[in-house]
Design a protein around this motif. Structure first.
Motif, PDB file in Angstrom:
ATOM      1  N   TRP A  21       6.517 -13.045  -2.230  1.00  0.00           N
ATOM      2  CA  TRP A  21       6.611 -11.673  -2.453  1.00  0.00           C
ATOM      3  C   TRP A  21       7.810 -10.949  -1.525  1.00  0.00           C
ATOM      4  O   TRP A  21       8.526 -10.327  -2.017  1.00  0.00           O
ATOM      5  CB  TRP A  21       5.301 -10.912  -2.228  1.00  0.00           C
ATOM      6  N   LEU A  24      11.268 -12.168  -2.934  1.00  0.00           N
ATOM      7  CA  LEU A  24      11.358 -11.384  -4.031  1.00  0.00           C
ATOM      8  C   LEU A  24      12.031 -10.004  -3.747  1.00  0.00           C
ATOM      9  O   LEU A  24      12.781  -9.377  -4.124  1.00  0.00           O
ATOM     10  CB  LEU A  24      10.300 -11.530  -4.996  1.00  0.00           C
ATOM     11  N   VAL A  28      15.642  -8.119  -4.490  1.00  0.00           N
ATOM     12  CA  VAL A  28      16.179  -7.181  -5.480  1.00  0.00           C
ATOM     13  C   VAL A  28      16.903  -6.038  -4.477  1.00  0.00           C
ATOM     14  O   VAL A  28      17.256  -5.189  -5.268  1.00  0.00           O
ATOM     15  CB  VAL A  28      14.505  -6.651  -6.100  1.00  0.00           C
ATOM     16  N   PHE A 144      11.153 -19.203 -14.561  1.00  0.00           N
ATOM     17  CA  PHE A 144      11.303 -18.164 -13.695  1.00  0.00           C
ATOM     18  C   PHE A 144      11.829 -16.821 -14.696  1.00  0.00           C
ATOM     19  O   PHE A 144      11.187 -15.777 -14.277  1.00  0.00           O
ATOM     20  CB  PHE A 144      12.635 -18.617 -12.767  1.00  0.00           C
ATOM     21  N   ALA A 145      12.726 -17.102 -15.679  1.00  0.00           N
ATOM     22  CA  ALA A 145      13.189 -15.921 -16.519  1.00  0.00           C
ATOM     23  C   ALA A 145      11.922 -15.194 -17.246  1.00  0.00           C
ATOM     24  O   ALA A 145      11.742 -14.143 -17.161  1.00  0.00           O
ATOM     25  CB  ALA A 145      14.270 -16.457 -17.330  1.00  0.00           C
ATOM     26  N   VAL A 148       9.880 -13.345 -14.491  1.00  0.00           N
ATOM     27  CA  VAL A 148      10.641 -11.980 -13.912  1.00  0.00           C
ATOM     28  C   VAL A 148      10.752 -10.928 -15.184  1.00  0.00           C
ATOM     29  O   VAL A 148      10.533  -9.660 -14.915  1.00  0.00           O
ATOM     30  CB  VAL A 148      12.039 -12.156 -13.419  1.00  0.00           C
ATOM     31  N   SER A 149      10.778 -11.327 -16.242  1.00  0.00           N
ATOM     32  CA  SER A 149      10.932 -10.598 -17.342  1.00  0.00           C
ATOM     33  C   SER A 149       9.595  -9.935 -17.633  1.00  0.00           C
ATOM     34  O   SER A 149       9.606  -8.619 -17.900  1.00  0.00           O
ATOM     35  CB  SER A 149      11.092 -11.380 -18.769  1.00  0.00           C
ATOM     36  N   ILE A 151       7.375  -9.078 -15.116  1.00  0.00           N
ATOM     37  CA  ILE A 151       7.539  -8.098 -14.149  1.00  0.00           C
ATOM     38  C   ILE A 151       8.463  -6.912 -14.341  1.00  0.00           C
ATOM     39  O   ILE A 151       7.945  -5.718 -14.362  1.00  0.00           O
ATOM     40  CB  ILE A 151       8.062  -8.443 -12.585  1.00  0.00           C
ATOM     41  N   ALA A 152       9.535  -7.185 -15.072  1.00  0.00           N
ATOM     42  CA  ALA A 152      10.606  -6.074 -15.365  1.00  0.00           C
ATOM     43  C   ALA A 152       9.962  -5.104 -16.533  1.00  0.00           C
ATOM     44  O   ALA A 152      10.253  -3.894 -16.652  1.00  0.00           O
ATOM     45  CB  ALA A 152      11.880  -6.784 -15.896  1.00  0.00           C
TER      46      ALA A 152
END
Length: 168
Positions: A21, A24, A28, A144-145, A148-149, A151-152
């Motif tokens: 956390w 990350l 960002v 990973f992608a 993260v996607s 999350i986004a």
């Protein structure tokens, strides 16, 4: 211990989760700064200006409504207005009235804007590789992608106003 919004128990993070956390949350913040610095130093464009040019280049007709463009660039409509105005003074973008309703504003990439984007692209790509991709070598990029996607995709909703909390 419970959260006030949904009354589900709060589960503390494991040391590994806490480390992930914190890494990350730092990334960002740092990634846009270092990419921005590379573009400014080498190209005289900041990251937001580059993102506006890039998103316009990928849009049908190389144009977008200001509100759509703001969403793609993740800034406010007034913020994207200021960026488009700066780019317009440099001849890279033009602002036109929307034909469909006459009230909306459209940002349209000019040929000079496309040429400028093509000049800046190698700097951006080199920065992404150096500051991000080189650090991700050896991990499962597809996983990973996807993570993260997910999350986004979280919708933040309307702005939250700060409220004073009464002492317990």
């Amino acid at each position: 211990m419970t959260s006030s919004s949904d009354e589900e128990p709060v589960v503390p993070l494991t040391p590994e989760e806490e480390a992930a956390w914190r890494a990350l949350s730092r990334a960002v913040v740092v990634i846009p700064r270092v990419l921005d610095a590379d573009l400014l130093e080498s190209q005289g464009l900041n990251g937001t200006e580059y993102s506006v040019l890039m998103n316009l280049s990928e849009a049908p007709g190389r144009s977008l409504r200001m509100s759509e463009l703001a969403g793609y660039v993740s800034i406010t409509v007034s913020g994207v207005s200021r960026v488009v105005e700066r780019l317009s003074r440099r001849g890279l973008v033009e602002r036109v009235r929307a034909e469909s309703d006459g009230r909306g504003q459209i940002a349209k990439l000019t040929p000079a804007g496309l040429e400028r984007l093509e000049e800046a692209w190698p700097t951006h790509l080199a920065g992404v590789r150096r500051h991000v991709m080189d650090h991700l070598r050896g991990i499962d990029l597809a996983a990973f992608a996807e993570a993260v996607s997910r999350i986004a995709r979280t919708e933040p909703g309307p702005p939250v106003r700060r409220t004073l909390r009464a002492p317990h």
